[in-house]
Design a protein around this motif. Structure first.
Motif, PDB file in Angstrom:
ATOM      1  N   ARG A 210       0.820  -1.216   0.000  1.00  0.00           N
ATOM      2  CA  ARG A 210       0.000   0.000   0.000  1.00  0.00           C
ATOM      3  C   ARG A 210       0.850   1.261   0.000  1.00  0.00           C
ATOM      4  O   ARG A 210       0.453   2.282  -0.541  1.00  0.00           O
TER       5      ARG A 210
ATOM      6  N   LEU B  92       1.987   1.813  -3.512  1.00  0.00           N
ATOM      7  CA  LEU B  92       0.913   2.339  -4.355  1.00  0.00           C
ATOM      8  C   LEU B  92       0.437   3.706  -3.885  1.00  0.00           C
ATOM      9  O   LEU B  92      -0.559   4.226  -4.363  1.00  0.00           O
ATOM     10  N   SER B  93       1.141   4.270  -2.908  1.00  0.00           N
ATOM     11  CA  SER B  93       0.791   5.546  -2.268  1.00  0.00           C
ATOM     12  C   SER B  93      -0.679   5.653  -1.866  1.00  0.00           C
ATOM     13  O   SER B  93      -1.310   6.684  -1.997  1.00  0.00           O
ATOM     14  N   LEU B  94      -1.221   4.530  -1.388  1.00  0.00           N
ATOM     15  CA  LEU B  94      -2.508   4.590  -0.691  1.00  0.00           C
ATOM     16  C   LEU B  94      -2.238   5.153   0.697  1.00  0.00           C
ATOM     17  O   LEU B  94      -3.060   5.827   1.295  1.00  0.00           O
TER      18      LEU B  94
ATOM     19  N   PRO C 184       0.377   9.011 -10.039  1.00  0.00           N
ATOM     20  CA  PRO C 184      -0.598   8.771 -11.104  1.00  0.00           C
ATOM     21  C   PRO C 184       0.039   8.216 -12.379  1.00  0.00           C
ATOM     22  O   PRO C 184      -0.534   7.346 -13.033  1.00  0.00           O
TER      23      PRO C 184
ATOM     24  N   LYS D 269       1.019   4.525 -11.949  1.00  0.00           N
ATOM     25  CA  LYS D 269      -0.125   3.611 -11.840  1.00  0.00           C
ATOM     26  C   LYS D 269      -0.726   3.225 -13.185  1.00  0.00           C
ATOM     27  O   LYS D 269      -1.486   2.262 -13.264  1.00  0.00           O
ATOM     28  N   LYS D 270      -0.402   3.978 -14.234  1.00  0.00           N
ATOM     29  CA  LYS D 270      -0.866   3.588 -15.564  1.00  0.00           C
ATOM     30  C   LYS D 270      -0.362   2.203 -15.943  1.00  0.00           C
ATOM     31  O   LYS D 270      -0.992   1.493 -16.709  1.00  0.00           O
TER      32      LYS D 270
ATOM     33  N   TYR E 186      -3.131  -4.088  -9.954  1.00  0.00           N
ATOM     34  CA  TYR E 186      -3.074  -4.416  -8.528  1.00  0.00           C
ATOM     35  C   TYR E 186      -4.260  -5.281  -8.135  1.00  0.00           C
ATOM     36  O   TYR E 186      -5.397  -4.978  -8.476  1.00  0.00           O
TER      37      TYR E 186
ATOM     38  N   SER F 185     -13.325   0.155 -15.058  1.00  0.00           N
ATOM     39  CA  SER F 185     -11.908   0.097 -14.705  1.00  0.00           C
ATOM     40  C   SER F 185     -11.028   0.369 -15.922  1.00  0.00           C
ATOM     41  O   SER F 185     -10.072   1.141 -15.866  1.00  0.00           O
TER      42      SER F 185
ATOM     43  N   ARG G  12     -11.664   2.024 -18.611  1.00  0.00           N
ATOM     44  CA  ARG G  12     -11.733   3.401 -19.127  1.00  0.00           C
ATOM     45  C   ARG G  12     -10.700   4.325 -18.478  1.00  0.00           C
ATOM     46  O   ARG G  12     -10.278   5.296 -19.078  1.00  0.00           O
ATOM     47  N   PHE G  13     -10.308   4.008 -17.226  1.00  0.00           N
ATOM     48  CA  PHE G  13      -9.302   4.837 -16.561  1.00  0.00           C
ATOM     49  C   PHE G  13      -7.959   4.770 -17.294  1.00  0.00           C
ATOM     50  O   PHE G  13      -7.142   5.665 -17.173  1.00  0.00           O
ATOM     51  N   TYR G  14      -7.738   3.675 -18.013  1.00  0.00           N
ATOM     52  CA  TYR G  14      -6.454   3.505 -18.698  1.00  0.00           C
ATOM     53  C   TYR G  14      -6.541   3.908 -20.161  1.00  0.00           C
ATOM     54  O   TYR G  14      -5.577   3.787 -20.902  1.00  0.00           O
TER      55      TYR G  14
ATOM     56  N   GLN H 157      -9.480  -7.548 -13.388  1.00  0.00           N
ATOM     57  CA  GLN H 157      -9.341  -6.101 -13.255  1.00  0.00           C
ATOM     58  C   GLN H 157      -7.870  -5.695 -13.176  1.00  0.00           C
ATOM     59  O   GLN H 157      -7.460  -4.685 -13.733  1.00  0.00           O
TER      60      GLN H 157
ATOM     61  N   ASN I 294     -14.609   9.996 -16.277  1.00  0.00           N
ATOM     62  CA  ASN I 294     -15.106   8.649 -15.997  1.00  0.00           C
ATOM     63  C   ASN I 294     -15.670   8.549 -14.585  1.00  0.00           C
ATOM     64  O   ASN I 294     -16.779   8.078 -14.359  1.00  0.00           O
TER      65      ASN I 294
ATOM     66  N   PHE J 128      -9.491   0.085  -4.949  1.00  0.00           N
ATOM     67  CA  PHE J 128      -9.757   0.031  -6.389  1.00  0.00           C
ATOM     68  C   PHE J 128      -9.504   1.403  -7.014  1.00  0.00           C
ATOM     69  O   PHE J 128      -8.668   1.559  -7.889  1.00  0.00           O
TER      70      PHE J 128
ATOM     71  N   LYS K 240      -5.940   3.579  -9.413  1.00  0.00           N
ATOM     72  CA  LYS K 240      -6.090   3.953 -10.821  1.00  0.00           C
ATOM     73  C   LYS K 240      -5.167   5.143 -11.109  1.00  0.00           C
ATOM     74  O   LYS K 240      -4.791   5.863 -10.192  1.00  0.00           O
ATOM     75  N   PRO K 241      -4.822   5.323 -12.389  1.00  0.00           N
ATOM     76  CA  PRO K 241      -3.878   6.411 -12.699  1.00  0.00           C
ATOM     77  C   PRO K 241      -4.492   7.803 -12.581  1.00  0.00           C
ATOM     78  O   PRO K 241      -4.597   8.532 -13.550  1.00  0.00           O
ATOM     79  N   LEU K 242      -4.925   8.143 -11.379  1.00  0.00           N
ATOM     80  CA  LEU K 242      -5.489   9.462 -11.117  1.00  0.00           C
ATOM     81  C   LEU K 242      -4.757  10.044  -9.922  1.00  0.00           C
ATOM     82  O   LEU K 242      -4.417   9.308  -9.004  1.00  0.00           O
TER      83      LEU K 242
ATOM     84  N   ARG L  83      -4.697  12.317  -6.438  1.00  0.00           N
ATOM     85  CA  ARG L  83      -5.708  12.542  -5.407  1.00  0.00           C
ATOM     86  C   ARG L  83      -6.528  13.791  -5.749  1.00  0.00           C
ATOM     87  O   ARG L  83      -7.734  13.827  -5.525  1.00  0.00           O
TER      88      ARG L  83
ATOM     89  N   LEU M   1      -4.929   6.626   3.494  1.00  0.00           N
ATOM     90  CA  LEU M   1      -6.296   6.141   3.400  1.00  0.00           C
ATOM     91  C   LEU M   1      -6.550   5.141   4.510  1.00  0.00           C
ATOM     92  O   LEU M   1      -5.648   4.442   4.948  1.00  0.00           O
TER      93      LEU M   1
END
Lengths: 294, 265
Positions: free
Chosen positions: A47, A50-52, A72, A75-76, A80, A100, A102-104, A142, B2, B106, B110-112, B114, B263
C-alpha cells in the motif's frame, strides 16, 4: 533495470508497528515473492508502494520514478489485486471491468472476455451476488485487463480452488513470459516456491532475507523425529547439519539440513522404532531465519 | 470524467428520493396556504396572536403570510433545511464511502492523482445539489403560479433559490471537509449530522433571543433567510462574501489534506 526499488522504506502507524527500513529491489521481468506471516507488513509495504498510504521515512521507486511524486503516472502501468476484493456492489461484473478499463484509456474488451473465459467467470452477474472466490476472479481480471508492465498481487490465491489457482498461475506465467514483472505476496511458501524466482522474507515489519528460491530450497531444513528403544549415542548429534535438538525419553526431534544420505547412514546405526521426516512449515522456517538474524 | 459520470450515476437514486421529499414538502406546505388563503388578512392577525417564540421557531418573523410568496417563505425554511441535510451528507459520503465500502483500493490505484479524484467528486456533488435546487425551484414555481401570476413573485423565488444554493454549497464543502479531515471514517456521517444540527439549533436560538444576534455569522441558516430576502429583494452582499470565503476555505483545506493523508483501509 530495477522495476521496484525500496530504500529504507519505513511506515509507522502511531504506536502500532508498520514496516521498518525495508530495502530490496525487484528486477524487470522477474516474479518476485514477498512472503511473511500475517501481520508482518506485506500489505503495508504494497500500500505504501501504491501511495494509498505514505512512507514515514525512506522512499521507493517504481520504473525508476518516486512512488509518491509520480504516483498517477506510475499507476498507468501497474495492475493491482488487493488481498480483499471490494467493489461497487450494485454494478455488473462487465460494467465494473469496463469502468476500470476506461481509466487507462484502452479498449480491453477482447482481453476481458478471454480472461473471463479462462477463469470461468460470468460477466453478466452482479458483483453483489458473487462468492468470495468469484470476486477474486473479478479482481484478477481487473488487475490484468490493461496489460500492465508490473502486476502487484497481495495474497491472490485466497478463495480460489486448487484448479483455478493452477489456471491463474498459468496466466501469470504467460504474462511473465511477455516481460511483465510480478510482485507476489503470500504467506504460503509452497505457492511462492512454485512461481517465483526470488523471495523477500519479512517478519514483524523487518526484512529477514532476500533469497533465490533455488537457494532457499537447497538450504531447506527437514524436520526429523525419531523414536528409539535405547539411549542415542552422543556422537550421533555431532553430525554436521543437525540443530534444534529436542530430546525426550524415547522421542527425539531435530532439524537437519545437508546431505540426506549421510543422515540416513547415521540413522541406520540407531535402534529405530519409528521415523518421521517432514518439511517444516513456514512459521518454523521464519523462526529459523529469525533466530539466525538475531 | 469517468469517475464524475460514475458518481452522478450512483447518486441518481438518492437524488430522486430527496427530490420527492422536496416536492412533498412544497405541496404539503402550500396546500395549507390554499385552504387558509380564503381567510385573507386574518392569517397575519392569527399569527400575531401567537407567542414570539412560536413565530421564531416557525421562521415567520416579518413575512407577509397573506401573499403566496410570503407564505412560501415559511415553507422555504423547511426546504433549506432538507437541502442542507442532503448537501452535507452528500459531500461527506462522497469522500468517505470509498473507505467505508473499502473500494478505495480500487479507485486510488487507478492512474489518477488525489486532486483529480477530489475534483471529480466535488463536481459530482455540486451537480447533484444544483439538480436538487433546480427541481425544487421548478416545482415551487409551478405550485406558486397556481395561486399567483405576478412577475415579482418569480424574481423573489429566484432570489430565495439562489440563497438556498449558496447554503447548499457551504454545507457540501463542510461535508467534504469533515470527510477528508476525519481520522475515523465510520464517524463521518455522525459528525456531519451533528454539525448540521448544531448550526440549525443555533439559528433558532438566535431567532428566539436578540442578544445572540452576533452569532449569526456562525450558522449558514441565518445567511439567506426568506424574511430578509423578501423585504430587501436582494441577497446580503456581506453574507455572499462570507459564503464565498467559507466555501473556498473548506475546499482548499480539503484538497490539501486529502492529498497528503493515509487512506483508511
Amino acid at each position: 533495470m530495477n522495476v521496484i526499488e525500496l530504500k529504507q522504506l519505513t511506515k509507522r502507524y502511531g504506536r502500532t508497528r508498520g514496516i521498518e527500513n525495508l530495502s530490496f529491489h525487484v528486477e524487470e521481468g522477474e516474479i518476485f515473492g514477498f512472503i511473511g506471516p500475517n501481520g508482518a507488513g506485506k500489505s503495508t509495504t504494497i500500500r505504501t508502494l501504491l501511495s494509498l498510504i505514505y512512507p514515514t521515512s525512506g522512499s521507493a521507486t517504481i520504473f525508476g520514478k518516486d512512488t509518491v511524486k509520480y504516483a498517477p503516472e506510475i499507476k498507468k502501468e501497474i495492475g493491482y489485486l488487493p488481498s480483499e476484493v471490494f467493489y461497487y456492489d450494485n454494478m455488473k461484473v462487465k460494467d465494473l471491468l469496463k469502468y476500470s478499463a476506461r481509466f487507462y484509456k484502452k479498449d480491453c474488451h477482447r482481453r476481458m472476455v478471454a480472461l473471463a473465459d479462462q477463469l470461468n467467470l460470468d460477466l453478466d452477474r452482479k458483483i453483489d451476488d458473487l462468492s468470495f472466490g468469484n470476486k477474486k476472479k473479478v479482481g484478477i481480471i481487473q488487475g490484468l485487463l490493461h496489460e500492465p508492465r508490473l502486476i502487484i498481487l497481495d495474497e491472490p490465491t485466497g478463495g480460489l480452488d486448487p484448479l483455478m489457482q493452477q489456471t491463474f498461475f498459468e496466466i501469470l506465467r504467460l504474462e511473465n513470459q511477455k516481460g511483465t514483472t510480478i510482485l507476489f505476496s503470500s504467506h504460503i511458501l509452497s505457492e511462492v516456491q512454485k512461481l517465483c524466482d526470488r523471495v523477500a522474507i519479512i517478519k514483524e515489519g523487518q526484512l529477514v532475507k532476500v533469497e533465490k528460491i533455488s537457494e532457499l530450497k537447497a538450504n531447506s531444513h527437514k524436520k526429523v523425529e525419531i523414536e528409539t528403544s535405547g539411549e542415542i549415542n552422543e556422537r550421533f548429534f555431532e553430525l554436521s547439519g543437525i540443530n534444534h535438538v529436542e530430546r525426550g525419553e524415547h522421542l527425539t526431534r531435530f532439524w537437519f539440513s545437508g546431505n540426506m544420505n549421510t543422515l540416513l547412514e547415521q540413522l541406520t546405526q540407531l535402534e529405530l522404532m519409528n521415523l518421521w521426516i517432514e518439511e517444516p512449515d513456514l512459521e518454523e522456517i521464519f523462526m529459523h531465519y529469525y533466530e539466525k538474524e538475531r | 470524467m469517468n469517475l464524475y459520470l460514475k458518481e452522478l450515476k450512483s447518486s441518481r437514486k438518492s437524488l430522486f428520493f430527496w427530490s420527492l421529499g422536496m416536492v412533498f414538502m412544497i405541496v404539503a406546505g402550500m396546500s395549507k396556504y390554499g385552504s387558509l388563503a380564503t381567510t385573507g388578512q386574518s392569517l397575519n392577525e392569527l399569527m400575531n396572536t401567537m407567542p414570539q417564540s412560536i413565530q421564531a421557531i416557525m421562521g415567520i418573523g416579518t413575512l407577509d403570510l397573506s401573499t403566496p410568496i410570503g407564505y412560501f417563505g415559511v415553507v422555504f425554511s423547511n426546504l433549506i433545511l432538507i437541502a442542507s441535510i442532503h448537501a452535507i451528507l452528500m459531500g461527506a459520503n462522497m469522500i468517505a464511502k470509498e473507505e467505508t465500502d473499502k473500494t478505495a483500493e480500487f479507485l486510488l490505484t487507478k492512474p489518477l492523482s488525489r486532486a483529480q479524484i477530489l475534483s471529480a467528486k466535488l463536481c459530482a456533488t455540486v451537480t447533484s445539489i444544483l439538480l436538487l435546487n433546480i427541481i425544487t425551484s421548478v416545482v415551487s414555481m409551478i405550485i406558486l403560479s397556481a395561486y399567483y401570476s405576478e412577475a415579482s413573485s418569480l424574481t423573489s423565488l429566484m432570489l430565495l433559490m439562489t440563497g438556498m444554493f449558496f447554503v447548499q454549497l457551504i454545507f457540501a464543502s463542510l461535508g467534504i471537509f469533515i470527510a477528508t479531515i476525519n481520522k475515523s471514517v465510520k464517524k463521518t456521517s455522525a459528525i456531519a449530522t451533528a454539525a448540521l444540527l448544531i448550526t440549525y439549533l443555533l439559528s433558532i436560538a438566535i431567532n428566539l433571543s436578540k442578544p445572540l444576534e452576533n452569532l449569526q455569522y456562525l450558522t449558514p441558516f441565518k445567511y439567506f433567510e426568506a424574511k430578509t430576502i423578501l423585504v430587501d429583494q436582494s441577497l446580503d452582499p456581506l453574507f455572499l462574501m462570507l459564503t464565498l470565503c467559507i466555501v473556498v476555505l473548506f475546499t482548499s483545506f480539503s484538497y490539501g489534506i486529502f492529498k497528503n493523508r493515509d487512506l483508511q483501509i
